[in-house]
Design a protein around this motif. Structure first.
Motif, short mmCIF file in Angstrom:
data_model
loop_
_atom_site.label_atom_id
_atom_site.label_comp_id
_atom_site.label_asym_id
_atom_site.label_seq_id
_atom_site.Cartn_x
_atom_site.Cartn_y
_atom_site.Cartn_z
N GLU A 155 30.81 105.36 35.47
CA GLU A 155 29.52 104.70 35.23
C GLU A 155 28.48 105.67 34.68
O GLU A 155 27.49 105.26 34.06
CB GLU A 155 29.00 104.07 36.52
N HIS A 156 28.73 106.97 34.86
CA HIS A 156 27.79 107.99 34.36
C HIS A 156 28.20 108.54 33.00
O HIS A 156 27.57 109.47 32.50
CB HIS A 156 27.69 109.13 35.38
N ARG A 157 29.27 108.01 32.42
CA ARG A 157 29.71 108.30 31.06
C ARG A 157 30.01 109.79 30.79
O ARG A 157 29.56 110.36 29.80
CB ARG A 157 28.66 107.83 30.05
N PRO A 158 30.80 110.43 31.64
CA PRO A 158 31.13 111.84 31.37
C PRO A 158 31.92 112.05 30.09
O PRO A 158 31.77 113.08 29.43
CB PRO A 158 31.94 112.25 32.60
N ASN A 159 32.77 111.07 29.73
CA ASN A 159 33.57 111.23 28.51
C ASN A 159 32.69 111.21 27.26
O ASN A 159 32.95 111.94 26.31
CB ASN A 159 34.65 110.16 28.45
N HIS A 160 31.67 110.37 27.25
CA HIS A 160 30.73 110.38 26.13
C HIS A 160 30.03 111.74 26.02
O HIS A 160 29.87 112.29 24.92
CB HIS A 160 29.68 109.27 26.29
N ARG A 161 29.65 112.27 27.16
CA ARG A 161 28.97 113.57 27.16
C ARG A 161 29.90 114.67 26.67
O ARG A 161 29.48 115.57 25.94
CB ARG A 161 28.47 113.87 28.58
N ARG A 213 23.64 104.93 23.36
CA ARG A 213 23.16 104.42 24.66
C ARG A 213 23.93 105.07 25.80
O ARG A 213 23.34 105.49 26.81
CB ARG A 213 23.31 102.90 24.72
N CYS A 214 25.24 105.16 25.67
CA CYS A 214 26.06 105.76 26.72
C CYS A 214 25.75 107.25 26.88
O CYS A 214 25.79 107.79 27.99
CB CYS A 214 27.54 105.55 26.43
N LEU A 215 25.45 107.90 25.78
CA LEU A 215 25.09 109.32 25.85
C LEU A 215 23.76 109.50 26.59
O LEU A 215 23.61 110.44 27.39
CB LEU A 215 25.00 109.89 24.43
N ARG A 216 22.82 108.60 26.37
CA ARG A 216 21.57 108.65 27.12
C ARG A 216 21.82 108.41 28.62
O ARG A 216 21.22 109.06 29.48
CB ARG A 216 20.58 107.62 26.58
N THR A 217 22.72 107.47 28.91
CA THR A 217 23.06 107.21 30.31
C THR A 217 23.59 108.47 30.99
O THR A 217 23.21 108.78 32.12
CB THR A 217 24.11 106.08 30.40
N ALA A 218 24.47 109.19 30.29
CA ALA A 218 25.02 110.43 30.85
C ALA A 218 23.93 111.46 31.10
O ALA A 218 23.89 112.12 32.15
CB ALA A 218 26.08 110.99 29.90
N SER A 219 23.03 111.60 30.13
CA SER A 219 21.95 112.57 30.29
C SER A 219 21.03 112.20 31.44
O SER A 219 20.65 113.05 32.25
CB SER A 219 21.16 112.67 28.98
N GLU A 220 20.68 110.92 31.53
CA GLU A 220 19.79 110.46 32.60
C GLU A 220 20.45 110.60 33.98
O GLU A 220 19.75 110.77 34.99
CB GLU A 220 19.38 109.02 32.35
N ALA A 221 21.78 110.53 34.01
CA ALA A 221 22.51 110.67 35.28
C ALA A 221 22.72 112.14 35.66
O ALA A 221 23.29 112.43 36.71
CB ALA A 221 23.85 109.96 35.20
N GLY A 222 22.28 113.04 34.79
CA GLY A 222 22.41 114.46 35.09
C GLY A 222 23.77 115.05 34.78
O GLY A 222 24.13 116.10 35.34
N GLU A 255 22.74 110.41 14.87
CA GLU A 255 21.91 109.28 14.45
C GLU A 255 22.58 108.42 13.38
O GLU A 255 22.35 107.20 13.34
CB GLU A 255 20.55 109.78 13.94
N ARG A 256 23.41 109.01 12.55
CA ARG A 256 24.00 108.26 11.43
C ARG A 256 25.45 107.85 11.66
O ARG A 256 25.91 106.88 11.05
CB ARG A 256 23.90 109.08 10.14
N SER A 257 26.16 108.58 12.51
CA SER A 257 27.58 108.28 12.71
C SER A 257 27.85 107.60 14.06
O SER A 257 28.68 106.70 14.14
CB SER A 257 28.43 109.55 12.60
N PHE A 258 27.17 108.04 15.11
CA PHE A 258 27.38 107.41 16.41
C PHE A 258 26.89 105.97 16.35
O PHE A 258 25.88 105.66 15.72
CB PHE A 258 26.60 108.13 17.50
#
Length: 346
Positions: free
Chosen positions: A251-257, A162-171, A153-156
């Motif tokens: 597009e599913h942001r695996p690197n962010h995850r 947003r990209c991390l949420r995209t990865a989670s939502e994409a499974g 919450e403070r550093s990202f």
């Protein structure tokens, strides 16, 4: 004028002395560790040029300097290859410039020694010892002595979250992996970039030498492994040393995850800092790493003699990248690629 310091070449018989000094030094990195040096030696067969340094006539170790002699057309270059750091580890209250002068005096007439350093180390004495300098990029280092929720919450950045949420939502999920699983992803990435690859034996040697301090994480989506990261831990610092993913899954942001998982694991364990490794400001890779926060620190290679500073420059690699993709089948050939890698000691 006689040097006030003596250089003692390091052999396998000196492993305990090396570990005894390096493992207790507050600035030591995984690239100073005996495990890293042994893996490089096993996979590439360079002539080792590591030194333990003592005061002239003394026996107490006051510095440790890693390095391998890599032959080139203009002469041998001594460097710690394939990594961000190769600076001397110097004991407190020791004249660093004196140690650096002793190293410079040991270089052969056509040779050069490259010492890779960073702003965060605070090491000085290079100018006084007559070294040249080449900027090679930046590292970003993230404090992980906090709870992961606070880091996120403070550093990202907002984009990173947003990209991390995209990865989670994409499974996209992350699990522990192995070198055997990671290497095909890495090889595919090198083929896409047209960059000579490390032999798989190097990754296996790192895993064998570093044990639990070498970790592979794999990202999965819909039952397919779509990304991976290879992490090296030492002295409370985690290096994100190698990262690869399938372009079709970006597009599913695996690197962010993957980065978030490596950071979360660090926060839960005994890792105080995650080091994202070298990148160049203004590049997409650097912008990606900045999304996770942390402090940027400049990287520079210090070279003796100074007129051979060009041997530490990475500009040639950047210029070659624009045409490398066209020659990818040759550059990443299973036989050719690893042999070329021996001479690319970035």
């Amino acid at each position: 004028m006689p040097s006030e310091y003596e250089l003692r070449p390091v052999t396998r018989a000196d492993a305990d002395d090396w570990r005894g000094f390096v493992d207790d030094h507050p600035a030591a990195t995984v690239f100073h560790s005996w495990g890293w040096l042994t893996a490089v030696d096993s996979s590439f067969g360079y002539d080792s040029n590591h030194f333990l340094v003592t005061e002239t006539g003394g026996s107490e170790v006051v510095a440790a300097v890693p390095g391998f002699s890599i032959r080139g057309l203009g002469g041998a270059t001594i460097v710690n290859p394939f990594c961000e750091y190769g600076f001397p580890l110097v004991a407190e209250d020791v004249d660093t410039a004196g140690v650096l002068r002793a190293l410079a005096a040991d270089v052969s007439p056509l040779g050069a020694r490259v010492l890779k350093d960073a702003g965060w180390t605070g090491l000085s004495g290079y100018n006084a010892a007559g070294y040249g300098a080449v900027r090679t990029g930046e590292v970003i280092r993230l404090d992980t002595t906090r709870a992961f929720d606070e880091v996120r919450e403070r550093s990202f950045s907002a984009e990173g979250r947003r990209c991390l949420r995209t990865a989670s939502e994409a499974g996209v999920t992350v699990r522990p992996g192995t070198v055997d699983e990671y290497y095909p992803l890495y090889l595919e990435t090198m083929q896409r970039l047209g960059s000579p690859q490390f032999p798989e034996s190097f990754f296996l040697d790192l895993a064998a030498e570093l044990g639990d301090d070498c970790t592979v994480l794999c990202a999965e989506r819909a039952g397919e492994t779509v990304g991976g990261v290879l992490l090296l831990d030492f002295g409370g610092v985690r290096m994100v040393w190698s990262n690869a993913s399938l372009q079709s899954a970006w597009e599913h942001r695996p690197n962010h995850r993957l980065y978030a998982a490596a950071i979360e694991d660090a926060c839960l364990g005994d890792i105080d800092t995650v080091d994202f490794g070298r990148s160049r400001p203004g590049t997409g890779v650097h912008d990606f790493k900045r999304q996770f926060g942390g402090e940027a620190s400049p990287l520079a290679s210090f070279v003796t003699p100074p007129h051979r500073s060009g041997r530490a420059s990475l500009e040639g690699y950047g210029a070659a990248a624009s045409i490398a993709e066209r020659f990818s089948p040759v550059l990443t050939n299973p036989v050719v690629g690893p042999r070329l890698k021996r001479f690319i000691h970035e």
